[in-house]
Enzyme design. Structure first.
Site, mmCIF file in Angstrom:
data_model
loop_
_atom_site.group_PDB
_atom_site.id
_atom_site.type_symbol
_atom_site.label_atom_id
_atom_site.label_comp_id
_atom_site.label_asym_id
_atom_site.label_seq_id
_atom_site.Cartn_x
_atom_site.Cartn_y
_atom_site.Cartn_z
ATOM 1 N N ASP A 27 0.203 -7.741 1.485
ATOM 2 C CA ASP A 27 0.647 -6.344 1.611
ATOM 3 C C ASP A 27 2.166 -6.247 1.679
ATOM 4 O OD1 ASP A 27 0.242 -3.640 1.664
ATOM 5 O OD2 ASP A 27 -0.098 -3.511 3.813
ATOM 6 N N SER A 77 4.690 2.733 7.862
ATOM 7 C CA SER A 77 4.353 1.551 7.079
ATOM 8 C C SER A 77 5.542 1.114 6.226
ATOM 9 C CB SER A 77 3.153 1.829 6.184
ATOM 10 O OG SER A 77 1.989 2.032 6.939
ATOM 11 N N HIS A 93 0.818 -1.219 0.000
ATOM 12 C CA HIS A 93 0.000 0.000 0.000
ATOM 13 C C HIS A 93 0.852 1.270 0.000
ATOM 14 C CE1 HIS A 93 0.491 -0.289 4.485
ATOM 15 N NE2 HIS A 93 0.522 1.028 4.378
#
Length: 432
Positions: free
Chosen positions: A196, A275, A166
């Site tokens: 992911d 992230s 993402h």
């Protein structure tokens, strides 16, 4: 001057040493010089210095050369007085707080370990900028506009960078900034939307690439310390600490909604921009990739999630070798779990099973409407290879343990009857 010098010799050596030892005031470094009487501070030092110097002299020699010794004493006394006066003037001009040099702060052993861990692993963490192409409404020029950023880390000395999918989703161009602020164009090697995970490649000198040591996540324990390094809110190389607050959690992939099992839960602060960054154990080994937070406000609320390194390692190896992850599928679309619960049954309701997919080829029936517009429920999957299926997560968990080409026995509820149907699993279609 000579009279003053003679008074020094009027006492015995033992008495002089006792006086010198006891007359100097004792004080600690915490006291400022302004609190000490400069007269009491300087005079005993001068006296003791002179006495320690001359009481050891041979008294017989002194009688033979008294006149020469007096000259020496006079000269030394003038010298000591000058030194004392200079010291007094110097101390008077210097601020008392700066009179003594403060010793550096001493760190505890655990603090030293944390500092060392950050310094050793920071060069392995990178900053990723996601650029998207946008067309100017007036000039019609195509511009690259930053649409997001995140973190990543060096996987090997070949230039492979691991991050979250993402972080790079929808990017037309990617930039990777290393710890020394050097920036490189990055190419996408491959990605796995379901877990992911994405792998990038940069053309950087090997001496600038410092891979993180790969750890093991299978033996993690709740309560052990963890450390997260990333770039929250664009602030490069930020360290947060915490503990493992839960294991074997399950979250959904932001891209496909497919569940990710065995996720690590931590209370280390993970904010937007973290992230893709690494989660490390106390030895500095990689144990997970920071991927999500649970927060109503969007900022860290004490619950962060990391994909375990055991899951990441297998995915990265496939992406580096083949550029994609080969994962088996049934080839169906199924209803939300809440809809099935409202029907009073347990399982996965098949909404669509395309004829060219594995389930369609095996004969699984889709949900449809009859000639009168009434809804006719499709097959409800209740088990796969004898393992009970209560919801979509159970089905995905079973498929993750299978391989492409495996024959599985799917038990379905069709109407009022249970039927067992063999299905040949096929690979997931390639994604652009």
């Amino acid at each position: 001057m000579a009279a003053l010098a003679s008074t020094f010799f009027s006492s015995t050596p033992k008495a002089s040493r006792s006086f010198a030892a006891n007359s100097i005031p004792k004080f600690t470094l915490t006291k400022s010089l302004s609190q000490i009487n400069r007269t009491n501070f300087i005079a005993p030092i001068v006296a003791s210095a002179l006495r320690d110097k001359f009481v050891r002299s041979d008294f017989d020699s002194e009688l033979e050369s008294r006149s020469g010794l007096k000259k020496i004493v006079d000269s030394l006394f003038v010298l000591c007085a000058s030194v004392a006066l200079s010291a007094s003037l110097f101390v008077a001009d210097v601020d008392s707080a700066a009179a003594f040099v403060a010793s550096p702060r001493k760190l505890q052993s655990d603090e030293l370990a944390t500092v060392r861990l950050f310094q050793e692993n920071t060069p392995s963490v990178v900053y990723i900028t996601n650029l998207a192409s946008r067309q100017d409404a007036f000039t019609l020029d195509v511009l690259e506009v930053p649409q997001g950023s995140g973190s990543g880390f060096v996987w090997d000395t070949k230039g492979h960078i691991v991050t979250n999918f993402h972080v790079i989703r929808g990017a037309s161009d990617l930039k990777v900034t290393l710890a020394d602020q050097s920036t490189y164009d990055a190419k996408v090697v491959g990605f796995d939307q379901d877990k992911d995970v994405a792998v990038l490649s940069i053309d950087a000198p090997k001496d600038k690439l410092r891979p993180l040591p790969i750890g093991v996540s299978a033996d993690l324990l709740v309560g052990q310390k963890v450390f997260a390094i990333g770039n929250p809110f664009g602030l490069d190389h930020t360290l947060t600490t915490g503990v493992i607050s839960g294991l074997r959690r399950e979250i959904s992939s932001a891209a496909t909604g497919r569940p990710i099992q065995d996720v690590i839960q931590t209370d280390a602060a993970i904010n937007p921009g973290n992230s893709g960054g690494p989660l490390l154990d106390s030895s500095g080994s990689l144990i997970g990739i920071n991927t999500a937070i649970y927060s109503p406000s969007g900022a860290s609320s004490g619950v962060g999630f990391s994909i375990p390194v055991d899951t990441v390692s297998g995915i990265v190896d496939q992406l580096v070798k083949f550029g994609k992850v080969t994962r088996p599928i049934l080839g169906i679309k199924f209803a939300p779990d809440q809809s099935v619960e409202q029907l009073g049954v347990s399982g996965v309701l098949v909404l669509d099973a395309p004829a060219n997919g594995p389930a369609g080829k095996a004969g699984l029936q889709s949900t449809k409407r009859d000639a009168y517009g009434r809804l006719v429920l499709g097959d409800i999957i209740t088990s796969v290879n004898g393992t009970k299926v209560s919801n979509g997560s159970d089905l995905y968990r079973i498929l993750d343990q299978c391989k492409v080409g495996d024959n599985v026995i799917v038990e379905v509820l069709r109407g009022d009857k249970l039927e067992k149907i063999p299905v040949l699993l096929e690979p997931k279609p390639d994604e652009s």
